[in-house]
Design a protein around this motif. Structure first.
Motif, PDB file in Angstrom:
ATOM      1  N   ILE A 453       0.833  -1.208   0.000  1.00  0.00           N
ATOM      2  CA  ILE A 453       0.000   0.000   0.000  1.00  0.00           C
ATOM      3  C   ILE A 453       0.864   1.253   0.000  1.00  0.00           C
ATOM      4  N   VAL A 454       1.870   1.281   0.859  1.00  0.00           N
ATOM      5  CA  VAL A 454       2.745   2.456   0.919  1.00  0.00           C
ATOM      6  C   VAL A 454       3.519   2.613  -0.385  1.00  0.00           C
ATOM      7  N   SER A 455       3.952   1.492  -0.974  1.00  0.00           N
ATOM      8  CA  SER A 455       4.635   1.555  -2.267  1.00  0.00           C
ATOM      9  C   SER A 455       3.753   2.224  -3.315  1.00  0.00           C
ATOM     10  N   THR A 456       2.480   1.862  -3.338  1.00  0.00           N
ATOM     11  CA  THR A 456       1.555   2.462  -4.300  1.00  0.00           C
ATOM     12  C   THR A 456       1.304   3.927  -3.998  1.00  0.00           C
ATOM     13  N   VAL A 457       1.174   4.254  -2.718  1.00  0.00           N
ATOM     14  CA  VAL A 457       0.939   5.652  -2.331  1.00  0.00           C
ATOM     15  C   VAL A 457       2.143   6.520  -2.697  1.00  0.00           C
ATOM     16  N   VAL A 458       3.354   6.009  -2.478  1.00  0.00           N
ATOM     17  CA  VAL A 458       4.562   6.759  -2.847  1.00  0.00           C
ATOM     18  C   VAL A 458       4.570   7.040  -4.345  1.00  0.00           C
ATOM     19  N   TRP A 459       4.258   6.036  -5.139  1.00  0.00           N
ATOM     20  CA  TRP A 459       4.185   6.225  -6.599  1.00  0.00           C
ATOM     21  C   TRP A 459       3.168   7.295  -6.961  1.00  0.00           C
ATOM     22  N   MET A 460       1.995   7.257  -6.356  1.00  0.00           N
ATOM     23  CA  MET A 460       0.959   8.244  -6.650  1.00  0.00           C
ATOM     24  C   MET A 460       1.414   9.651  -6.265  1.00  0.00           C
ATOM     25  N   LEU A 461       2.036   9.782  -5.103  1.00  0.00           N
ATOM     26  CA  LEU A 461       2.476  11.100  -4.642  1.00  0.00           C
ATOM     27  C   LEU A 461       3.557  11.677  -5.556  1.00  0.00           C
ATOM     28  N   LEU A 462       4.537  10.871  -5.927  1.00  0.00           N
ATOM     29  CA  LEU A 462       5.652  11.387  -6.718  1.00  0.00           C
ATOM     30  C   LEU A 462       5.257  11.645  -8.167  1.00  0.00           C
ATOM     31  N   VAL A 463       4.387  10.823  -8.726  1.00  0.00           N
ATOM     32  CA  VAL A 463       3.904  11.107 -10.080  1.00  0.00           C
ATOM     33  C   VAL A 463       3.063  12.376 -10.081  1.00  0.00           C
ATOM     34  N   ALA A 464       2.205  12.532  -9.076  1.00  0.00           N
ATOM     35  CA  ALA A 464       1.418  13.777  -8.966  1.00  0.00           C
ATOM     36  C   ALA A 464       2.340  14.974  -8.775  1.00  0.00           C
ATOM     37  N   SER A 465       3.413  14.787  -8.010  1.00  0.00           N
ATOM     38  CA  SER A 465       4.377  15.868  -7.812  1.00  0.00           C
ATOM     39  C   SER A 465       5.032  16.272  -9.131  1.00  0.00           C
ATOM     40  N   SER A 466       5.371  15.280  -9.974  1.00  0.00           N
ATOM     41  CA  SER A 466       6.001  15.601 -11.262  1.00  0.00           C
ATOM     42  C   SER A 466       5.037  16.345 -12.186  1.00  0.00           C
ATOM     43  N   ILE A 467       3.755  16.003 -12.130  1.00  0.00           N
ATOM     44  CA  ILE A 467       2.761  16.700 -12.958  1.00  0.00           C
ATOM     45  C   ILE A 467       2.605  18.142 -12.497  1.00  0.00           C
ATOM     46  N   LEU A 468       2.538  18.348 -11.178  1.00  0.00           N
ATOM     47  CA  LEU A 468       2.423  19.712 -10.653  1.00  0.00           C
ATOM     48  C   LEU A 468       3.682  20.527 -10.949  1.00  0.00           C
ATOM     49  N   ALA A 469       4.837  19.884 -10.887  1.00  0.00           N
ATOM     50  CA  ALA A 469       6.075  20.587 -11.229  1.00  0.00           C
ATOM     51  C   ALA A 469       6.064  21.025 -12.685  1.00  0.00           C
ATOM     52  N   HIS A 470       5.524  20.179 -13.545  1.00  0.00           N
ATOM     53  CA  HIS A 470       5.422  20.540 -14.957  1.00  0.00           C
ATOM     54  C   HIS A 470       4.445  21.698 -15.150  1.00  0.00           C
ATOM     55  N   ILE A 471       3.327  21.655 -14.432  1.00  0.00           N
ATOM     56  CA  ILE A 471       2.352  22.750 -14.527  1.00  0.00           C
ATOM     57  C   ILE A 471       2.962  24.057 -14.038  1.00  0.00           C
ATOM     58  N   SER A 472       3.779  23.991 -13.009  1.00  0.00           N
ATOM     59  CA  SER A 472       4.354  25.211 -12.443  1.00  0.00           C
ATOM     60  C   SER A 472       5.308  25.910 -13.398  1.00  0.00           C
ATOM     61  N   SER A 473       5.772  25.222 -14.434  1.00  0.00           N
ATOM     62  CA  SER A 473       6.707  25.829 -15.391  1.00  0.00           C
ATOM     63  C   SER A 473       6.000  26.398 -16.612  1.00  0.00           C
ATOM     64  N   PHE A 474       4.673  26.407 -16.624  1.00  0.00           N
ATOM     65  CA  PHE A 474       3.939  26.885 -17.791  1.00  0.00           C
ATOM     66  C   PHE A 474       4.155  28.375 -18.051  1.00  0.00           C
ATOM     67  N   THR A 475       4.481  29.132 -17.017  1.00  0.00           N
ATOM     68  CA  THR A 475       4.663  30.571 -17.202  1.00  0.00           C
ATOM     69  C   THR A 475       5.993  30.923 -17.835  1.00  0.00           C
ATOM     70  N   GLY A 476       6.886  29.939 -17.972  1.00  0.00           N
ATOM     71  CA  GLY A 476       8.151  30.196 -18.653  1.00  0.00           C
ATOM     72  C   GLY A 476       9.254  30.578 -17.691  1.00  0.00           C
ATOM     73  N   THR A 477      10.352  31.076 -18.250  1.00  0.00           N
ATOM     74  CA  THR A 477      11.526  31.424 -17.463  1.00  0.00           C
ATOM     75  C   THR A 477      11.987  32.834 -17.774  1.00  0.00           C
ATOM     76  N   SER A 478      12.789  33.354 -16.877  1.00  0.00           N
ATOM     77  CA  SER A 478      13.386  34.680 -17.057  1.00  0.00           C
ATOM     78  C   SER A 478      14.808  34.628 -16.526  1.00  0.00           C
ATOM     79  N   ASN A 479      15.759  34.875 -17.414  1.00  0.00           N
ATOM     80  CA  ASN A 479      17.177  34.835 -17.055  1.00  0.00           C
ATOM     81  C   ASN A 479      17.567  33.477 -16.454  1.00  0.00           C
TER      82      ASN A 479
END
Length: 587
Positions: A453-479
């Motif tokens: 169960i914990v193995s599955t929960v860890v996978w869900m948390l980290l995959v969700a984290s990677s999706i949110l990290a990708h969303i957070s970069s939608f505004t682009g970069t500066s310098n």
């Protein structure tokens, strides 16, 4: 491995000391109950039914077990512990040393081990996603015929373990794809990446794999034909432990087959070396080295990114889950450039607009057709947008999604494969322990359930984290730094929280499963609470102590089913990898 052995010895010493203080003997305890020393109520048969004559009891209720036998475990038996530990757990721990590492720091390598052991779901998901991405990449470029396409596919596939960055400004990517002067870049970078990483099979790797396979085979056979089975040896049997760690075998073998380019220093060195011979187009039509223009390069490793994108920079392959989305977008940039160049060359359109020089069977596109000024090179990879494209489809030909094509289907398939391998092996351990008298959920089954169960929960948390990290970069970069607005900042904070929570759970889960195996071998779980399956039977819990021949014979079916389940899921996973691992490359 040295620290792991020291940690194991410390745990063993603690278990031996604890066992010597609180030890009990269930056979002696049952004899006392049968003699009537603890009254005439509480005796049962091995199915939990009360017996009319206490002297005929082969099991006792949980309440009577606590009164008569105490709450402590059976006495520690070194012979049982050493045999089970070396047969079942030690080979798996040794196999973990063959996992690919290559991160920049020892801490990152340690985290990668904890993530792998603590979440086999995440480990097998990253592996399956890597194989699927490589297969998709080859298919994506398969219809292109422009020079260097084959090398580009190999390079992009090799860089799945790196924070790949593709730059299109200042005609960097266009020049790299179009100009004949950059042919050496593609050829040399492919050779240098492959040269730095020869096939990773070694004598130690083969020995570790064979050790696990042979140990699993012989100990499984021995569990069915090993002679007299006693109460103590049955509860300390490690067959379930062998199944719960069997997922590691296909994961390690698959990574050895893939031979991931995960050493950050060596990959960075190969890319930097190739970039020294990268050319860019100029206004006068004569290409010049990119180093003469700026420090920017078309293909490089991304720097920084902050805490939100820290996992993308950890080059151990278990972190491929965090790089899949940005890697897909980077691939799409390169694909779009090759696609436009390929289609224009098929229409016999030279870069500089002059007369097309026909090729032959050895050279499809002659170097003269791949030369031009900066505006000409830039225009050569720009898509031709039809006026009606916006009206009919609202997505012109040059449109590229922020997620990339096919990411959902690859995510679903990789998830199914990862969950199948995880619960196939852990489920086999649960089946093998559940039917051991007393049938039900006790400490052993519960520990495997928690691990899965914990193995599955860890996978869900980290995959969700990677999706949110990708969303957070939608505004682009500066310098070179990521810029956040309110919504993307929220996504970034949530990503960090989920990632840290997932890693903490994974580390705890890795320690938990190793400790649970040691507890089982040391008879620490051999106590009233665990042997009575009190977690599932509740007030009807009882402890079967005197096992009859028919009780032992009934174990053969679930044990065989567990071995078949774990082995079958592992074989299916390895079959999937071997089917897709070497896709057909473009000509």
């Amino acid at each position: 491995m040295k620290k792991l052995r020291q940690w194991t010895r410390a745990w063993t010493l603690c278990l031996m000391l604890a066992a010597s203080v609180w030890a009990t003997n269930f056979s002696t305890c049952l004899d006392e109950v049968r003699s009537g020393q603890w009254g005439t109520i509480g005796g049962t048969d091995n199915s939990g039914r009360p017996v009319s004559n206490i002297s005929q009891a082969t099991a006792i209720t949980y309440d009577l077990c606590l009164r008569a036998c105490g709450s402590g475990p059976e006495r520690f038996n070194w012979n049982i512990f050493s045999q089970q530990f070396t047969a079942w757990l030690l080979p798996s721990l040794a196999l973990a040393s063959q996992l690919p590492f290559g991160a920049r720091t020892r801490l990152e390598n340690l985290v990668s081990v904890l993530l792998t052991v603590g979440s086999p779901t995440l480990a097998s998901y990253s592996l399956a996603l890597t194989v699927l991405n490589g297969h998709w990449l080859a298919g994506r470029f398969s219809h292109l015929s422009y020079p260097n396409v084959r090398s580009a596919v190999k390079i992009l596939s090799s860089l799945q373990q790196s924070p790949l960055e593709v730059r299109t400004e200042e005609s960097l990517l266009a020049s790299l794809v179009v100009l004949h002067a950059n042919d050496n870049f593609w050829v040399d970078l492919e050779e240098w990446l492959n040269g730095l990483y020869p096939h990773s099979w070694s004598l130690s790797a083969v020995a570790s794999i064979l050790w696990v396979i042979i140990a699993y085979f012989f100990t499984v056979v021995d569990s069915f034909t090993g002679g007299v089975v006693t109460y103590s040896t049955l509860n300390s049997n490690g067959q379930a432990v062998g199944s719960v760690f069997l997922w590691m075998l296909p994961v390690v073998v698959a990574w050895l087959q893939i031979s991931p380019k995960c050493d950050y220093t060596r990959v960075k060195g190969a890319i930097n070396r190739a970039n020294q011979i990268a050319f860019v187009a100029t206004l006068d039509g004569e290409p010049t080295l990119a180093s003469n223009i700026s420090t920017k390069r078309a293909i490089s490793l991304r720097k920084g990114g902050g805490d939100v994108h820290s996992d993308e920079h950890c080059t151990a392959p278990v972190f491929n889950y965090a790089r899949s989305l940005p890697w897909t977008l980077a691939v799409e940039e390169v694909y779009a450039a090759f696609r436009e160049a390929s289609q224009k060359s098929e229409s016999h359109q030279p870069v500089n607009g002059s007369t097309w020089e026909r090729g032959d069977r050895n050279i499809r596109v002659r170097p003269a057709n791949r030369q031009g000024s900066l505006p000409q090179v830039t225009a050569y990879i720009e898509p031709v947008v039809q006026p009606w494209a916006f009206e009919l489809f609202d997505r012109p030909r040059g449109f590229r999604s922020r997620w990339g094509p096919g990411v959902l289907s690859r995510f679903v398939l990789a998830s199914v494969l990862a969950l199948g391998l995880t619960w196939g092996t852990i489920g086999a351990a649960i089946v093998g322990s559940y039917f051991v008298p007393t049938k039900g959920i006790g400490c052993r089954v519960g520990s495997y359930l928690v691990y899965g169960i914990v193995s599955t929960v860890v996978w869900m948390l980290l995959v969700a984290s990677s999706i949110l990290a990708h969303i957070s970069s939608f505004t682009g970069t500066s310098n070179g730094r990521y810029v956040y607005d309110k919504s993307t900042r929220t996504a970034a904070v949530a990503s960090i929280i989920l990632r840290r929570t997932g890693k903490l759970l994974a580390a705890s889960n890795a320690i938990w499963i190793v400790s649970a195996c040691l507890f089982q071998f040391s008879s620490f779980f051999d106590r009233c609470l665990c042997n009575s399956s009190a977690f599932s039977l509740g007030k009807h819990a009882y402890n079967a102590i005197d096992l009859l021949p028919e009780d032992l014979a009934a174990l053969n079916a679930p044990w065989i089913a567990g071995v078949a389940l774990a082995s079958g899921c592992s074989i299916l996973f390895m079959g999937f990898v071997n089917i897709l691992i070497n896709p057909e490359l473009p000509d």
